[in-house]
Enzyme design. Structure first.
Site, PDB file in Angstrom:
ATOM      1  N   ARG A  27       3.079   5.990 -13.562  1.00  0.00           N
ATOM      2  CA  ARG A  27       1.810   5.035 -13.713  1.00  0.00           C
ATOM      3  C   ARG A  27       0.963   5.423 -12.577  1.00  0.00           C
ATOM      4  NH1 ARG A  27      -0.195   0.261 -11.983  1.00  0.00           N
ATOM      5  NH2 ARG A  27      -1.440  -0.869 -13.366  1.00  0.00           N
TER       6      ARG A  27
ATOM      7  N   LYS B  30       1.133   3.511  -3.284  1.00  0.00           N
ATOM      8  CA  LYS B  30       1.577   2.119  -2.787  1.00  0.00           C
ATOM      9  C   LYS B  30       1.919   2.075  -1.243  1.00  0.00           C
ATOM     10  CE  LYS B  30       3.172  -0.135  -6.923  1.00  0.00           C
ATOM     11  NZ  LYS B  30       4.030  -0.889  -7.797  1.00  0.00           N
TER      12      LYS B  30
END
Length: 265
Positions: free
Chosen positions: A244, A204
């Site tokens: 995840r 991210k």
């Protein structure tokens, strides 16, 4: 939790697994690399993304869910639509992962309650097209914990047993880099809600911010996998239920080391 994005526009790997056959093969590869479950999504939720229509999301995701479950894979479905969640559950999905925490579609919580599967409740303040404008906090950890507590209460009241709920701090969703880092450091506060915690921060933006070169240029998404594995180890050591990720083998190793260290203390 390994990621299969059946989308052309995801920030990390958009288009690589867009057809059903390729997506299923990738899901099987993730399991071979150490994933315990595979998260299948047919709609990108990257910042600025526009929504696809329901029929297209169904066309993308449900056949992949069905094919992977037929191979014995434990599958979660990443969706904000109740109709997609219900069809995926019928196809064998064992968990619903809703980045809106049930807020985007009023029918979602009843559908999950009827389906009898666990539900991931992510912290969410709005859709991708304008979520960055909502990244305003005085105390990000305290506010995220409080807002998640309200969602858990609402979903239990709507019929989902508390033991079926997993919480997710929503890293990157209506958060700036400093917010994401504070939430990772504050995982203990999230665990105080008494529910398992999913940490979804693979590749991210905040990792790109941390890893930026002297000119402020972040590495591409795939250049953040080592940092993702490091954060996975931190999350596992802090007691996260799952992480995840896109690149499974390195993170699986990192999680095993973190568990070994935690067991030795």
């Amino acid at each position: 939790m390994g990621v299969v994005n059946v989308t052309p526009d995801s920030f990390s790997d958009g288009g690589r697994w867009f057809d059903t056959t390729t997506a299923v093969t990738h899901g099987l590869d993730l399991v071979a690399g150490g994933a315990d479950l595979v998260d299948v999504g047919g709609e990108s939720t990257r910042p600025g993304a526009t929504r696809v229509d329901e029929d297209e999301e169904l066309r993308r995701g449900v056949p992949v869910v069905r094919a992977l479950t037929a191979e014995g894979v434990v599958v979660s479905v990443d969706t904000m639509r109740a109709s997609v969640a219900a069809r995926a559950i019928d196809a064998g999905a064992a968990l619903v992962n809703d980045v809106s925490g049930g807020l985007a579609d009023p029918a979602m919580v009843p559908a999950v309650a009827a389906g009898g599967v666990p539900f991931v409740v992510m912290h969410w303040r709005g859709f991708s097209h304008d979520m960055n404008s909502r990244a305003v906090y005085g105390d990000v950890v305290g506010e995220v914990v409080a807002e998640l507590a309200l969602r858990v209460e609402a979903e239990v009241g709507a019929g989902i047993p508390p033991e079926r709920l997993v919480i997710d701090p929503g890293l990157g969703f209506a958060k700036r880099a400093e917010h994401d880092l504070s939430l990772v450091a504050g995982l203990g506060a999230l665990r105080s809600l008494g529910r398992p915690v999913l940490v979804a921060r693979s590749r991210k933006r905040f990792l790109g911010h941390v890893l930026s070169d002297p000119e402020g240029v972040p590495p591409p998404a795939e250049g953040r996998d080592a940092a993702t594995a490091a954060l996975s180890a931190i999350a596992a050591y802090a007691g996260a239920w799952a992480v995840r990720v896109h690149d499974v083998p390195a993170t699986a190793d990192a999680v095993r080391v973190a568990h070994a260290i935690a067991s030795a203390t």
